[in-house]
Design a protein around this motif. Sequence first.
Motif, PDB file in Angstrom:
ATOM      1  N   GLU A  27      12.375   7.254   4.421  1.00 13.76           N
ATOM      2  CA  GLU A  27      11.497   6.436   3.597  1.00 13.76           C
ATOM      3  C   GLU A  27      11.413   5.059   4.233  1.00 13.76           C
ATOM      4  O   GLU A  27      12.437   4.502   4.647  1.00 13.76           O
ATOM      5  CB  GLU A  27      12.041   6.334   2.182  1.00 13.76           C
ATOM      6  N   GLU A  29       9.472   0.996   4.168  1.00 12.33           N
ATOM      7  CA  GLU A  29       8.754  -0.002   3.390  1.00 12.33           C
ATOM      8  C   GLU A  29       7.431  -0.359   4.057  1.00 12.33           C
ATOM      9  O   GLU A  29       7.239  -0.116   5.253  1.00 12.33           O
ATOM     10  CB  GLU A  29       9.603  -1.269   3.248  1.00 12.33           C
ATOM     11  N   PRO A  30       6.537  -0.982   3.275  1.00 16.04           N
ATOM     12  CA  PRO A  30       5.277  -1.442   3.872  1.00 16.04           C
ATOM     13  C   PRO A  30       5.565  -2.482   4.952  1.00 16.04           C
ATOM     14  O   PRO A  30       6.547  -3.219   4.874  1.00 16.04           O
ATOM     15  CB  PRO A  30       4.523  -2.059   2.689  1.00 16.04           C
ATOM     16  N   HIS A  48       8.008   9.075   4.129  1.00 12.67           N
ATOM     17  CA  HIS A  48       7.403   8.636   2.874  1.00 12.67           C
ATOM     18  C   HIS A  48       7.180   7.140   3.027  1.00 12.67           C
ATOM     19  O   HIS A  48       8.133   6.372   3.165  1.00 12.67           O
ATOM     20  CB  HIS A  48       8.309   8.929   1.677  1.00 12.67           C
ATOM     21  N   LEU A  49       5.922   6.714   3.040  1.00 10.04           N
ATOM     22  CA  LEU A  49       5.571   5.308   3.205  1.00 10.04           C
ATOM     23  C   LEU A  49       5.388   4.674   1.827  1.00 10.04           C
ATOM     24  O   LEU A  49       4.466   5.019   1.095  1.00 10.04           O
ATOM     25  CB  LEU A  49       4.287   5.172   4.022  1.00 10.04           C
ATOM     26  N   HIS A  50       6.263   3.766   1.471  1.00  5.68           N
ATOM     27  CA  HIS A  50       6.175   3.086   0.173  1.00  5.68           C
ATOM     28  C   HIS A  50       5.103   2.005   0.211  1.00  5.68           C
ATOM     29  O   HIS A  50       4.835   1.421   1.252  1.00  5.68           O
ATOM     30  CB  HIS A  50       7.530   2.479  -0.193  1.00  5.68           C
ATOM     31  N   GLU A  51       4.519   1.717  -0.946  1.00  9.50           N
ATOM     32  CA  GLU A  51       3.466   0.705  -1.044  1.00  9.50           C
ATOM     33  C   GLU A  51       4.007  -0.680  -1.361  1.00  9.50           C
ATOM     34  O   GLU A  51       3.309  -1.671  -1.170  1.00  9.50           O
ATOM     35  CB  GLU A  51       2.448   1.128  -2.098  1.00  9.50           C
ATOM     36  N   ILE A  52       5.236  -0.751  -1.873  1.00 12.38           N
ATOM     37  CA  ILE A  52       5.846  -2.040  -2.195  1.00 12.38           C
ATOM     38  C   ILE A  52       7.275  -2.055  -1.658  1.00 12.38           C
ATOM     39  O   ILE A  52       7.891  -0.990  -1.492  1.00 12.38           O
ATOM     40  CB  ILE A  52       5.841  -2.331  -3.717  1.00 12.38           C
ATOM     41  N   GLN A  54      11.262  -2.132  -1.597  1.00 12.86           N
ATOM     42  CA  GLN A  54      12.155  -1.406  -2.487  1.00 12.86           C
ATOM     43  C   GLN A  54      13.413  -2.213  -2.790  1.00 12.86           C
ATOM     44  O   GLN A  54      14.235  -2.443  -1.903  1.00 12.86           O
ATOM     45  CB  GLN A  54      12.528  -0.065  -1.850  1.00 12.86           C
TER      46      GLN A  54
END
Length: 87
Positions: A27, A29-30, A48-52, A54
């Motif tokens: 995973e 972060e942006p 998994h690319l997070h939008e905000i 973490q």
Amino acid sequence: GLEPASAMALPRWTVPWPLTDEGSAVEVEPGTPEPIVDDLRSRGHSLHLHEIPQGGWGPMSAIRIEKNGLRRGAADPRVDTTAAAVL
């Protein structure tokens, strides 16, 4: 060589635990540089690319001590915390 606040603001990554039989999941972060994302994928990682950013990925604070003894502190921008230096 970065200032503590600049270093802590850089994108982070994590590997979910416990590991599963689905392979190597990562995973990120942006703001993670695209060449790093592409390289991880080319090595077979499922991303998994997070939008905000973490906040739960190990909040931290840092204090850098300069050669002249000056302390420069910074708190994790992802959570409510602080950094303090005591002489």
